[in-house]
Design a protein around this motif. Structure first.
Motif, mmCIF file in Angstrom:
data_model
loop_
_atom_site.group_PDB
_atom_site.id
_atom_site.type_symbol
_atom_site.label_atom_id
_atom_site.label_comp_id
_atom_site.label_asym_id
_atom_site.label_seq_id
_atom_site.Cartn_x
_atom_site.Cartn_y
_atom_site.Cartn_z
ATOM 1 N N VAL A 71 0.829 -1.197 0.000
ATOM 2 C CA VAL A 71 0.000 0.000 0.000
ATOM 3 C C VAL A 71 0.867 1.252 0.000
ATOM 4 N N SER A 72 1.940 1.230 0.783
ATOM 5 C CA SER A 72 2.820 2.400 0.885
ATOM 6 C C SER A 72 3.492 2.695 -0.448
ATOM 7 N N GLN A 73 3.888 1.659 -1.172
ATOM 8 C CA GLN A 73 4.551 1.857 -2.463
ATOM 9 C C GLN A 73 3.605 2.458 -3.497
ATOM 10 N N LYS A 74 2.328 2.101 -3.423
ATOM 11 C CA LYS A 74 1.361 2.551 -4.422
ATOM 12 C C LYS A 74 0.802 3.942 -4.146
ATOM 13 N N GLY A 75 0.800 4.346 -2.872
ATOM 14 C CA GLY A 75 0.196 5.645 -2.607
ATOM 15 C C GLY A 75 0.587 6.295 -1.298
ATOM 16 N N GLY A 76 1.458 5.630 -0.544
ATOM 17 C CA GLY A 76 1.903 6.196 0.716
ATOM 18 C C GLY A 76 0.776 6.341 1.726
ATOM 19 N N LEU A 77 0.861 7.368 2.533
ATOM 20 C CA LEU A 77 -0.120 7.606 3.585
ATOM 21 C C LEU A 77 -1.518 7.801 3.008
ATOM 22 N N ARG A 78 -1.600 8.449 1.864
ATOM 23 C CA ARG A 78 -2.904 8.692 1.232
ATOM 24 C C ARG A 78 -3.620 7.383 0.941
ATOM 25 N N ALA A 79 -2.869 6.364 0.496
ATOM 26 C CA ALA A 79 -3.471 5.078 0.168
ATOM 27 C C ALA A 79 -4.045 4.404 1.409
ATOM 28 N N LEU A 80 -3.427 4.618 2.557
ATOM 29 C CA LEU A 80 -3.917 4.020 3.803
ATOM 30 C C LEU A 80 -5.249 4.634 4.226
ATOM 31 N N TYR A 81 -5.547 5.818 3.702
ATOM 32 C CA TYR A 81 -6.796 6.490 4.057
ATOM 33 C C TYR A 81 -7.817 6.481 2.924
ATOM 34 N N HIS A 82 -7.661 5.541 1.971
ATOM 35 C CA HIS A 82 -8.693 5.358 0.951
ATOM 36 C C HIS A 82 -10.000 4.961 1.630
ATOM 37 N N GLY A 83 -11.093 5.572 1.218
ATOM 38 C CA GLY A 83 -12.385 5.262 1.820
ATOM 39 C C GLY A 83 -12.616 5.941 3.154
ATOM 40 N N PHE A 84 -11.715 6.855 3.521
ATOM 41 C CA PHE A 84 -11.806 7.487 4.839
ATOM 42 C C PHE A 84 -13.081 8.305 4.992
ATOM 43 N N ALA A 85 -13.451 9.047 3.936
ATOM 44 C CA ALA A 85 -14.647 9.893 4.029
ATOM 45 C C ALA A 85 -15.895 9.046 4.260
ATOM 46 N N ALA A 86 -16.014 7.952 3.499
ATOM 47 C CA ALA A 86 -17.171 7.071 3.674
ATOM 48 C C ALA A 86 -17.177 6.442 5.055
ATOM 49 N N THR A 87 -15.986 6.094 5.541
ATOM 50 C CA THR A 87 -15.891 5.517 6.883
ATOM 51 C C THR A 87 -16.306 6.526 7.940
ATOM 52 N N MET A 88 -15.849 7.762 7.786
ATOM 53 C CA MET A 88 -16.183 8.793 8.761
ATOM 54 C C MET A 88 -17.680 9.057 8.780
ATOM 55 N N VAL A 89 -18.274 9.122 7.605
ATOM 56 C CA VAL A 89 -19.711 9.370 7.527
ATOM 57 C C VAL A 89 -20.484 8.199 8.133
ATOM 58 N N GLY A 90 -19.934 6.982 7.964
ATOM 59 C CA GLY A 90 -20.617 5.806 8.484
ATOM 60 C C GLY A 90 -20.336 5.505 9.940
ATOM 61 N N ALA A 91 -19.079 5.685 10.364
ATOM 62 C CA ALA A 91 -18.689 5.303 11.727
ATOM 63 C C ALA A 91 -19.394 6.148 12.779
ATOM 64 N N GLY A 92 -19.540 7.434 12.503
ATOM 65 C CA GLY A 92 -20.205 8.302 13.471
ATOM 66 C C GLY A 92 -21.641 7.878 13.745
ATOM 67 N N PRO A 93 -22.498 7.804 12.702
ATOM 68 C CA PRO A 93 -23.878 7.373 12.923
ATOM 69 C C PRO A 93 -23.993 5.956 13.470
ATOM 70 N N ARG A 94 -23.083 5.050 13.071
ATOM 71 C CA ARG A 94 -23.169 3.676 13.568
ATOM 72 C C ARG A 94 -22.977 3.641 15.084
#
Length: 235
Positions: A92-115
Protein backbone atom coordinates in the motif's frame (compact mmCIF):
# COMPACT_ATOMS: atom_id res chain seq x y z
CA UNK A 1 -9.50 -23.82 2.17
CA UNK A 2 -10.71 -23.13 5.68
CA UNK A 3 -7.76 -20.86 6.40
CA UNK A 4 -8.97 -18.58 3.61
CA UNK A 5 -12.00 -17.73 5.74
CA UNK A 6 -9.63 -16.21 8.30
CA UNK A 7 -7.56 -14.20 5.81
CA UNK A 8 -6.98 -10.75 7.26
CA UNK A 9 -7.81 -11.84 10.81
CA UNK A 10 -4.44 -10.71 12.16
CA UNK A 11 -4.91 -7.24 10.72
CA UNK A 12 -8.48 -7.31 12.01
CA UNK A 13 -7.26 -8.03 15.53
CA UNK A 14 -4.65 -5.28 15.32
CA UNK A 15 -7.40 -2.89 14.22
CA UNK A 16 -10.29 -3.99 16.44
CA UNK A 17 -8.47 -4.11 19.77
CA UNK A 18 -7.23 -0.48 19.70
CA UNK A 19 -10.51 0.65 18.13
CA UNK A 20 -12.59 -0.89 20.92
CA UNK A 21 -10.17 0.35 23.56
CA UNK A 22 -10.44 3.91 22.28
CA UNK A 23 -14.24 3.74 21.89
CA UNK A 24 -14.99 2.44 25.38
CA UNK A 25 -12.44 4.73 27.00
CA UNK A 26 -13.54 8.02 25.47
CA UNK A 27 -17.32 7.46 25.22
CA UNK A 28 -17.94 8.26 28.93
CA UNK A 29 -15.82 11.40 28.53
CA UNK A 30 -17.79 12.56 25.49
CA UNK A 31 -21.05 11.63 27.22
CA UNK A 32 -20.26 13.92 30.17
CA UNK A 33 -19.25 16.80 27.90
CA UNK A 34 -22.24 16.44 25.58
CA UNK A 35 -24.58 16.08 28.57
CA UNK A 36 -23.27 19.37 29.92
CA UNK A 37 -24.16 21.06 26.62
CA UNK A 38 -27.48 19.31 25.92
CA UNK A 39 -28.85 18.87 29.43
CA UNK A 40 -27.10 21.84 31.04
CA UNK A 41 -25.74 19.64 33.86
CA UNK A 42 -22.95 17.07 33.59
CA UNK A 43 -24.55 15.08 36.42
CA UNK A 44 -28.03 14.94 34.86
CA UNK A 45 -29.47 11.72 33.41
CA UNK A 46 -28.41 11.21 29.80
CA UNK A 47 -31.07 11.36 27.11
CA UNK A 48 -31.01 9.51 23.78
CA UNK A 49 -29.84 12.74 22.14
CA UNK A 50 -26.88 12.99 24.52
CA UNK A 51 -25.86 9.39 23.92
CA UNK A 52 -26.32 9.76 20.17
CA UNK A 53 -24.00 12.75 19.81
CA UNK A 54 -21.49 11.32 22.29
CA UNK A 55 -21.38 8.13 20.23
CA UNK A 56 -20.97 10.14 17.04
CA UNK A 57 -17.98 12.04 18.46
CA UNK A 58 -16.49 8.80 19.78
CA UNK A 59 -16.71 7.17 16.36
CA UNK A 60 -15.08 10.19 14.74
CA UNK A 61 -12.08 10.10 17.08
CA UNK A 62 -11.58 6.33 16.95
CA UNK A 63 -11.78 6.19 13.15
CA UNK A 64 -9.08 8.82 12.67
CA UNK A 65 -6.66 6.61 14.57
CA UNK A 66 -7.60 3.15 13.31
CA UNK A 67 -8.61 3.66 9.65
CA UNK A 68 -5.16 2.75 8.22
CA UNK A 69 -5.34 -0.58 10.06
CA UNK A 70 -8.82 -1.14 8.62
CA UNK A 71 -7.50 -0.50 5.11
CA UNK A 72 -4.75 -3.10 5.64
CA UNK A 73 -7.33 -5.58 6.93
CA UNK A 74 -9.46 -5.16 3.81
CA UNK A 75 -6.46 -5.39 1.45
CA UNK A 76 -5.27 -8.64 3.07
CA UNK A 77 -8.73 -10.18 3.00
CA UNK A 78 -9.07 -9.67 -0.78
CA UNK A 79 -5.47 -10.61 -1.65
CA UNK A 80 -4.99 -13.93 -3.44
CA UNK A 81 -2.23 -15.56 -1.43
CA UNK A 82 -0.90 -15.34 2.09
CA UNK A 83 0.07 -11.69 2.35
CA UNK A 84 1.23 -10.72 5.82
CA UNK A 85 0.46 -7.47 7.57
CA UNK A 86 3.94 -6.10 6.83
CA UNK A 87 3.71 -7.11 3.15
CA UNK A 88 0.30 -5.44 2.81
CA UNK A 89 1.67 -2.29 4.44
CA UNK A 90 4.65 -2.24 2.10
CA UNK A 91 2.44 -2.75 -0.94
CA UNK A 92 0.00 0.00 0.00
CA UNK A 93 2.82 2.40 0.88
CA UNK A 94 4.55 1.86 -2.46
CA UNK A 95 1.36 2.55 -4.42
CA UNK A 96 0.20 5.65 -2.61
CA UNK A 97 1.90 6.20 0.72
CA UNK A 98 -0.12 7.61 3.59
CA UNK A 99 -2.90 8.69 1.23
CA UNK A 100 -3.47 5.08 0.17
CA UNK A 101 -3.92 4.02 3.80
CA UNK A 102 -6.80 6.49 4.06
CA UNK A 103 -8.69 5.36 0.95
CA UNK A 104 -12.38 5.26 1.82
CA UNK A 105 -11.81 7.49 4.84
CA UNK A 106 -14.65 9.89 4.03
CA UNK A 107 -17.17 7.07 3.67
CA UNK A 108 -15.89 5.52 6.88
CA UNK A 109 -16.18 8.79 8.76
CA UNK A 110 -19.71 9.37 7.53
CA UNK A 111 -20.62 5.81 8.48
CA UNK A 112 -18.69 5.30 11.73
CA UNK A 113 -20.21 8.30 13.47
CA UNK A 114 -23.88 7.37 12.92
CA UNK A 115 -23.17 3.68 13.57
CA UNK A 116 -21.70 4.31 17.01
CA UNK A 117 -24.22 7.08 17.64
CA UNK A 118 -27.09 4.65 17.05
CA UNK A 119 -25.24 1.88 18.85
CA UNK A 120 -24.71 3.73 22.09
CA UNK A 121 -27.99 5.62 21.79
CA UNK A 122 -30.13 2.52 21.39
CA UNK A 123 -28.14 0.30 23.78
CA UNK A 124 -27.82 2.75 26.68
CA UNK A 125 -31.40 4.01 26.31
CA UNK A 126 -32.89 0.50 26.29
CA UNK A 127 -30.74 -0.44 29.25
CA UNK A 128 -31.84 2.64 31.22
CA UNK A 129 -35.52 2.10 30.39
CA UNK A 130 -35.48 -1.63 31.22
CA UNK A 131 -33.12 -1.48 34.21
CA UNK A 132 -35.90 -1.70 36.82
CA UNK A 133 -37.89 -4.48 35.15
CA UNK A 134 -38.01 -8.02 36.54
CA UNK A 135 -36.74 -9.42 33.24
CA UNK A 136 -33.60 -7.30 33.37
CA UNK A 137 -32.97 -8.09 37.03
CA UNK A 138 -33.22 -11.83 36.39
CA UNK A 139 -31.27 -11.95 33.14
CA UNK A 140 -29.08 -8.82 32.95
CA UNK A 141 -26.45 -10.32 30.65
CA UNK A 142 -28.97 -11.73 28.17
CA UNK A 143 -30.88 -8.45 28.14
CA UNK A 144 -27.70 -6.49 27.46
CA UNK A 145 -26.80 -8.86 24.64
CA UNK A 146 -30.27 -8.42 23.11
CA UNK A 147 -30.07 -4.62 23.44
CA UNK A 148 -26.63 -4.67 21.83
CA UNK A 149 -27.89 -6.81 18.95
CA UNK A 150 -30.76 -4.39 18.30
CA UNK A 151 -28.34 -1.47 18.45
CA UNK A 152 -26.02 -3.16 15.97
CA UNK A 153 -28.94 -4.08 13.71
CA UNK A 154 -30.17 -0.48 13.56
CA UNK A 155 -26.71 0.82 12.70
CA UNK A 156 -26.06 -1.87 10.09
CA UNK A 157 -29.29 -1.26 8.17
CA UNK A 158 -28.72 2.49 8.06
CA UNK A 159 -25.01 2.59 7.29
CA UNK A 160 -24.51 -0.44 5.01
CA UNK A 161 -24.46 1.47 1.67
CA UNK A 162 -21.60 3.59 3.02
CA UNK A 163 -19.78 0.43 4.03
CA UNK A 164 -20.16 -0.86 0.47
CA UNK A 165 -18.50 2.29 -0.87
CA UNK A 166 -15.77 2.15 1.79
CA UNK A 167 -14.86 -1.48 1.13
CA UNK A 168 -14.56 -0.95 -2.62
CA UNK A 169 -12.42 2.15 -2.19
CA UNK A 170 -10.16 0.40 0.31
CA UNK A 171 -9.88 -2.85 -1.63
CA UNK A 172 -9.37 -1.39 -5.13
CA UNK A 173 -7.85 2.01 -4.39
CA UNK A 174 -7.51 4.22 -7.46
CA UNK A 175 -8.59 1.34 -9.72
CA UNK A 176 -12.25 2.00 -8.97
CA UNK A 177 -14.06 5.14 -10.21
CA UNK A 178 -15.63 5.39 -6.76
CA UNK A 179 -12.24 6.44 -5.34
CA UNK A 180 -12.29 9.66 -7.33
CA UNK A 181 -15.71 10.78 -6.09
CA UNK A 182 -17.08 12.26 -2.91
CA UNK A 183 -19.14 10.09 -0.58
CA UNK A 184 -22.39 11.42 -2.03
CA UNK A 185 -21.09 11.10 -5.59
CA UNK A 186 -19.90 7.53 -4.96
CA UNK A 187 -23.28 6.56 -3.50
CA UNK A 188 -25.07 8.13 -6.47
CA UNK A 189 -22.84 6.27 -8.95
CA UNK A 190 -23.35 2.97 -7.12
CA UNK A 191 -27.11 3.47 -7.04
CA UNK A 192 -27.31 4.39 -10.74
CA UNK A 193 -25.11 1.50 -11.91
CA UNK A 194 -26.20 -1.31 -9.59
CA UNK A 195 -29.42 -0.06 -8.03
CA UNK A 196 -30.70 -0.67 -4.52
CA UNK A 197 -29.54 -4.29 -4.52
CA UNK A 198 -25.99 -3.26 -5.35
CA UNK A 199 -25.88 -0.87 -2.42
CA UNK A 200 -26.93 -3.65 -0.04
CA UNK A 201 -24.95 -6.50 -1.64
CA UNK A 202 -23.78 -8.92 1.06
CA UNK A 203 -26.13 -7.49 3.69
CA UNK A 204 -27.57 -10.86 4.77
CA UNK A 205 -24.25 -12.16 6.11
CA UNK A 206 -23.48 -8.85 7.80
CA UNK A 207 -26.86 -8.88 9.55
CA UNK A 208 -25.77 -12.12 11.19
CA UNK A 209 -22.19 -11.17 11.98
CA UNK A 210 -22.04 -7.48 12.84
CA UNK A 211 -25.04 -7.06 15.18
CA UNK A 212 -23.89 -10.14 17.12
CA UNK A 213 -20.39 -8.68 17.36
CA UNK A 214 -21.86 -5.38 18.55
CA UNK A 215 -24.00 -7.12 21.15
CA UNK A 216 -21.07 -9.17 22.46
CA UNK A 217 -18.77 -6.14 22.55
CA UNK A 218 -21.21 -3.89 24.43
CA UNK A 219 -22.16 -6.69 26.84
CA UNK A 220 -18.56 -7.61 27.63
CA UNK A 221 -17.69 -3.95 28.20
CA UNK A 222 -20.58 -3.52 30.63
CA UNK A 223 -19.81 -6.78 32.44
CA UNK A 224 -16.13 -5.93 32.87
CA UNK A 225 -17.06 -2.49 34.21
CA UNK A 226 -19.38 -4.15 36.75
CA UNK A 227 -16.55 -6.44 37.86
CA UNK A 228 -14.17 -3.51 38.25
CA UNK A 229 -16.52 -1.22 40.19
CA UNK A 230 -15.57 -2.57 43.66
CA UNK A 231 -11.89 -2.00 42.92
CA UNK A 232 -12.59 1.50 41.59
CA UNK A 233 -14.34 2.42 44.84
CA UNK A 234 -11.40 1.17 46.91
CA UNK A 235 -8.99 3.18 44.77
Amino acid sequence: GVLGLFRGSTAGIFRNIPHSSIVYTIFPIWERNVRLVVEGDARAKSSFTTRFFAGFATGFCATIVTHPLDTLRVRISVTHGDATLSEALAGVSQKGGLRALYHGFAATMVGAGPRLALGFGVFETLKADMHQTDLYRQYPTLCRAAFGYLAGLAGELLIYPLDTVRRRQQAMGDKTPLARRSVVGALAMLASQEGFRGMYKGLALNLIKNPIATGVSLTVNDTVKDWLKPYARKA
